[in-house]
Design an enzyme around this catalytic site. Sequence first.
Site, short mmCIF file in Angstrom:
data_model
loop_
_atom_site.label_atom_id
_atom_site.label_comp_id
_atom_site.label_asym_id
_atom_site.label_seq_id
_atom_site.Cartn_x
_atom_site.Cartn_y
_atom_site.Cartn_z
N GLU A 1 0.83 -1.20 0.00
CA GLU A 1 0.00 0.00 0.00
C GLU A 1 0.87 1.26 0.00
O GLU A 1 1.99 1.25 0.52
CB GLU A 1 -0.92 0.01 1.22
CG GLU A 1 -1.92 -1.14 1.22
CD GLU A 1 -2.68 -1.25 2.53
OE1 GLU A 1 -2.71 -0.27 3.29
OE2 GLU A 1 -3.24 -2.33 2.78
N CYS B 1 -2.01 1.52 7.41
CA CYS B 1 -1.30 0.70 6.45
C CYS B 1 -1.48 -0.78 6.77
O CYS B 1 -1.34 -1.20 7.91
CB CYS B 1 0.19 1.06 6.45
SG CYS B 1 0.54 2.52 5.47
N CYS C 1 5.40 -7.36 7.44
CA CYS C 1 6.39 -6.85 8.40
C CYS C 1 6.63 -7.90 9.46
O CYS C 1 5.70 -8.60 9.89
CB CYS C 1 5.89 -5.55 9.03
SG CYS C 1 7.08 -4.76 10.16
N CYS D 1 3.53 8.48 1.37
CA CYS D 1 3.91 7.46 2.35
C CYS D 1 4.02 6.14 1.60
O CYS D 1 3.02 5.66 1.04
CB CYS D 1 2.88 7.37 3.47
SG CYS D 1 3.26 6.13 4.73
N CYS E 1 -0.77 -2.81 14.97
CA CYS E 1 -0.50 -2.50 13.56
C CYS E 1 -1.12 -3.54 12.63
O CYS E 1 -0.92 -4.75 12.81
CB CYS E 1 1.01 -2.44 13.34
SG CYS E 1 1.50 -2.17 11.62
N SER F 1 9.30 5.37 16.00
CA SER F 1 7.99 4.98 16.52
C SER F 1 8.18 4.46 17.93
O SER F 1 8.63 3.33 18.13
CB SER F 1 7.36 3.91 15.62
OG SER F 1 7.11 4.43 14.33
N CYS G 1 4.19 -5.45 15.84
CA CYS G 1 3.59 -4.48 16.75
C CYS G 1 2.10 -4.78 16.90
O CYS G 1 1.40 -4.96 15.90
CB CYS G 1 3.81 -3.06 16.23
SG CYS G 1 5.57 -2.63 16.13
#
Length: 361
Positions: free
Chosen positions: A90, A348, A116, A109, A123, A226, A120
Amino acid sequence: MHFVDKIDLSSKKRYPDFRIKQLANHYFQHYSVNYEEWSDIPQEMGKKMQQDLLPEIVKIELQQFGDTDNLGKAQTVKNLLLLEDGNRIESVLMHYPDVYSEFSRVTLCLSTQVGCAMGCDFCATGKLGLKRNLTRAEIIEQVRLAFVDTQKQWGDQARLSNIVFMGMGEPTANLQNILDAVELITDDKVNGFGLSAKNITISTVGDVKGIKALAEDKHLFRLAISLHAATDDLRSKLMPMNKKYNVEQVLQAGYDYFQKKKRRVSIEYALIKDINDTGKQAQTLANKLNRQGQNWVHVNLIPLNEVPGSKWTASSKKQTEIFENILKEKGIPVTLRNSRGQDIDGACGQLANQKEKGKES
């Protein structure tokens, strides 16, 4: 193979060097991948060059439009991008009108990985797990498509001026491809888009090794960390990376980056209701940041972009103000960031997650 995945563009032995330079000019200066638009290259040769050197490795599968202004024009465009191997990523374009300039600003972005590995808890991308790194060409294609989309959506008065590596993936886990891509993003000659590295932000969940590598790189990126919690016990629950590099180590690496680059570091902090938005967390955060002085860091408070099915919700407006005011009273520069994409799947990984679930059902 896409031609930007070769460092030496003149190494394409099938074509003369000057033809490769012409191709690069069309790609980087005019954002064109259509041989029919290349008037300085014979059509048959152009067609062959397009087939050989410009395969469609990234294409827009779905677009969502949000944050509509008073004139009915979307200010945020989210793209679900289909890769050549069937994976999806994305990117997001955010338009910021400027009343003091004839040109408006657009920020891209972009993603650096398919999925990933950081895990997290709040997320959407983390729920996908890591599938692979993006190539340099796949990163660059996101930028080219963004230039095309900027003109299409907002016209000649809009300028794609800023890039943030804050999409899907942990940028420092794909650092070499990112740095290679930045060479082309910032090159202001034939082989590049000519953007300033000072307008590029690279975000990390707190990979100290990666932060140190960025500090040694020649480009003057802006670093964003972050953090999302001020204490190790809470941050370890939210962000597994904290078990490898704790809050103190991460903040020290950020301060060292500031010392090396003389560029203020951004601390990203997504406010989660009754989790990390307490006055105690704000006090602790301010105290830890102030240990190094008040000029090295800037805190971006972010209303949590809620993910369907998640146990996490955004902080209330009142609690957000309390948190913000505590930081300000302690002398910490802080901005409550405008939340983009609330009316679409703004976080995202949401669209990619939906597609993955669709394939499984």
